[in-house]
Design a protein around this motif. Structure first.
Motif, short mmCIF file in Angstrom:
data_model
loop_
_atom_site.label_atom_id
_atom_site.label_comp_id
_atom_site.label_asym_id
_atom_site.label_seq_id
_atom_site.Cartn_x
_atom_site.Cartn_y
_atom_site.Cartn_z
N ARG A 64 1.07 -46.57 -42.78
CA ARG A 64 0.82 -46.75 -41.08
C ARG A 64 2.20 -47.34 -40.40
O ARG A 64 2.28 -46.47 -39.00
CB ARG A 64 -0.68 -47.20 -40.87
CG ARG A 64 -1.54 -46.15 -41.71
CD ARG A 64 -2.78 -46.58 -41.23
NE ARG A 64 -3.30 -45.25 -39.84
CZ ARG A 64 -4.02 -45.12 -40.16
NH1 ARG A 64 -5.78 -45.97 -40.13
NH2 ARG A 64 -5.09 -44.07 -39.34
N ALA A 177 -7.24 -39.69 -39.55
CA ALA A 177 -6.51 -38.92 -40.66
C ALA A 177 -7.18 -40.19 -42.34
O ALA A 177 -6.56 -40.21 -43.04
CB ALA A 177 -5.08 -40.16 -40.02
N HIS A 200 -3.12 -31.22 -40.93
CA HIS A 200 -1.73 -31.23 -39.43
C HIS A 200 -1.20 -32.39 -39.77
O HIS A 200 -1.91 -33.06 -41.30
CB HIS A 200 -2.69 -32.32 -38.36
CG HIS A 200 -1.98 -32.40 -37.19
ND1 HIS A 200 -1.59 -33.49 -37.40
CD2 HIS A 200 -2.09 -31.65 -35.94
CE1 HIS A 200 -1.14 -32.98 -35.98
NE2 HIS A 200 -1.45 -32.19 -35.23
N ALA A 202 -0.08 -34.91 -39.10
CA ALA A 202 -0.14 -36.07 -39.61
C ALA A 202 -1.19 -36.67 -40.39
O ALA A 202 -1.55 -38.31 -40.54
CB ALA A 202 -1.45 -36.92 -38.24
N GLN A 204 -0.67 -35.77 -43.74
CA GLN A 204 -0.42 -35.11 -44.83
C GLN A 204 0.00 -36.84 -45.56
O GLN A 204 -0.02 -37.01 -46.48
CB GLN A 204 1.46 -35.57 -44.42
CG GLN A 204 1.91 -34.76 -45.96
CD GLN A 204 1.02 -33.22 -46.79
OE1 GLN A 204 0.71 -32.20 -46.30
NE2 GLN A 204 0.93 -33.83 -47.58
N ARG A 205 0.95 -38.70 -45.55
CA ARG A 205 1.14 -39.05 -45.51
C ARG A 205 -0.01 -40.02 -46.56
O ARG A 205 -0.08 -40.28 -47.87
CB ARG A 205 1.64 -40.05 -45.04
CG ARG A 205 3.16 -39.27 -44.60
CD ARG A 205 4.27 -40.49 -43.73
NE ARG A 205 4.76 -41.73 -44.89
CZ ARG A 205 5.04 -43.18 -44.79
NH1 ARG A 205 5.06 -42.81 -42.76
NH2 ARG A 205 5.46 -43.50 -45.11
N PRO A 235 -6.10 -34.02 -36.48
CA PRO A 235 -6.60 -35.18 -35.55
C PRO A 235 -8.02 -35.04 -34.67
O PRO A 235 -7.60 -33.75 -34.01
CB PRO A 235 -5.90 -35.83 -35.32
CG PRO A 235 -4.90 -35.45 -36.46
CD PRO A 235 -4.84 -34.03 -36.90
N ALA A 238 -6.17 -33.38 -31.55
CA ALA A 238 -4.69 -32.01 -31.59
C ALA A 238 -5.52 -30.97 -30.44
O ALA A 238 -5.09 -29.90 -30.58
CB ALA A 238 -4.97 -32.07 -32.98
N GLU A 331 -7.56 -42.71 -31.29
CA GLU A 331 -7.07 -41.31 -32.07
C GLU A 331 -5.27 -42.12 -31.13
O GLU A 331 -5.52 -42.48 -30.55
CB GLU A 331 -7.39 -40.42 -30.87
CG GLU A 331 -8.41 -39.77 -31.61
CD GLU A 331 -8.13 -39.68 -32.73
OE1 GLU A 331 -7.34 -38.82 -32.49
OE2 GLU A 331 -9.09 -39.71 -34.01
#
Length: 331
Positions: A64, A177, A200, A202, A204-205, A235, A238, A331
């Motif tokens: 992060r 997330a 989304h 945001a 993915q990782r 999120p 979005a 957020e």
């Protein structure tokens, strides 16, 4: 002279501070030595001198904030001696890597800082463990009797039932997330949804990290190229951006304990509120206090006054800490 609990752990402007150990727990601002309960950004902030946390929480903070989120870091493997106290980390059942922190002084009360915790089984993290203690520091995010969370698998079933009913409409689910996204995916899989799920960018990782930790999330595709995926996770922020306009007549859903408050959902245009929480609800919160039977309860963020009143009615010594700066994942 007897040792007071405040001599071992006390609230400060920077957060909870342990004088005999010289460290803060989940500090609100950069400090020299920080112990972190979990990776949500209202508890895990960058810029500290040294950070002690579970190995997974350290990895999540690096994802992060970058590898240089602290000057130094150490994984909490087993009990550790820090100054004149021993600290140990125990699963909290909240998100991957989340922990309760037990402080055991040479003399005086054992203090358990629960951080954020959940007793409902969660397929993406270790389950909460009951830890005997003299002082129990608890959150009160859902510390009112109205919050009684249903079975999360039943809520996932409601989502799949809506998808079966509205076959031409994509379902967009708002999820944080870290933790909620992966839990929502796992619940959908457990409920029988084997098709690809679009996520989304945001998310993915952190989804990739969960998979690397051995958590099977099934086939995932980018929301930018959803293909035939009819379930999309993003999120919540979005939903208020042009991003959402790429989906034709979507069913907007939101997975959160706050979805108990239907007016809150209506105000945000949520058509399908899903009451899925990574925190204890009121029955779990009060049951935990009864089960641990501490000498005293300290209450941090959330509905402090509601839980304080319950403790008074049940003759349980309690106090609110009035710490500010903690909330659900910002957020």
């Amino acid at each position: 002279m007897s040792i007071r609990p405040e001599d071992i752990l006390c609230p400060t402007e920077a957060g909870l501070y342990c004088p005999p150990g010289g460290f803060h727990i989940d500090p609100l601002r950069p400090v020299s030595h920080a112990l972190i309960t979990h990776g949500h950004s209202d508890h895990a902030r960058p810029g500290h001198g040294a950070v002690l946390a579970t190995r997974q929480t350290l990895d999540i903070m690096a994802i992060r904030y970058g590898e240089d989120f602290a000057a130094s870091r150490q994984a909490a493997d087993g009990p550790l001696r820090i100054g004149n106290v021993t600290v140990s980390f125990h699963p909290a059942g909240h998100v991957l890597g989340s922990a309760q922190i037990l402080i055991t002084p040479d003399t005086g009360p054992r203090i358990l800082v629960s951080g954020d915790y959940c007793r409902t089984p969660n397929p993406v993290c270790l389950p909460w463990e009951p830890i005997p203690c003299d002082i129990f520091i608890t959150e009160a995010t859902f510390g009112l009797p109205i919050f009684r969370h249903p079975d999360p698998l039943a809520e996932a079933g409601r989502l799949l039932a809506s998808m079966a009913e509205f076959t031409e409409r994509p379902h967009l689910v708002g999820v944080y997330a870290l933790g909620k996204a992966q839990r929502m995916i796992a619940l959908a899989r457990l409920s029988g949804h084997d098709a690809p799920i679009a996520i989304h960018g945001a998310l993915q990782r952190l989804c990739d990290y969960h998979v690397a930790q051995g958590i099977d999330l099934g086939p995932l595709v980018p929301a930018s190229e959803p293909g035939e995926a009819r379930l999309v996770l993003a999120p919540p922020s979005a939903f208020a951006t042009p991003w959402v306009q790429r989906f034709r007549d979507p069913v907007l859903a939101y997975a959160s304990g706050w979805m108990t408050v239907r007016a809150w959902a209506r105000q945000r245009g949520i058509e399908l509120p899903l009451v899925i929480s990574d925190h204890v609800d009121w029955p779990q919160l009060t049951a935990t206090i009864r089960e641990l039977a501490p000498q005293e309860v300290w209450i941090t963020h959330g509905a402090e006054d509601g839980l304080l009143r319950w403790c008074e009615l049940n003759a349980i010594p309690a106090r609110p800490l009035r710490l500010v700066g903690y909330e659900d994942e910002p957020e």
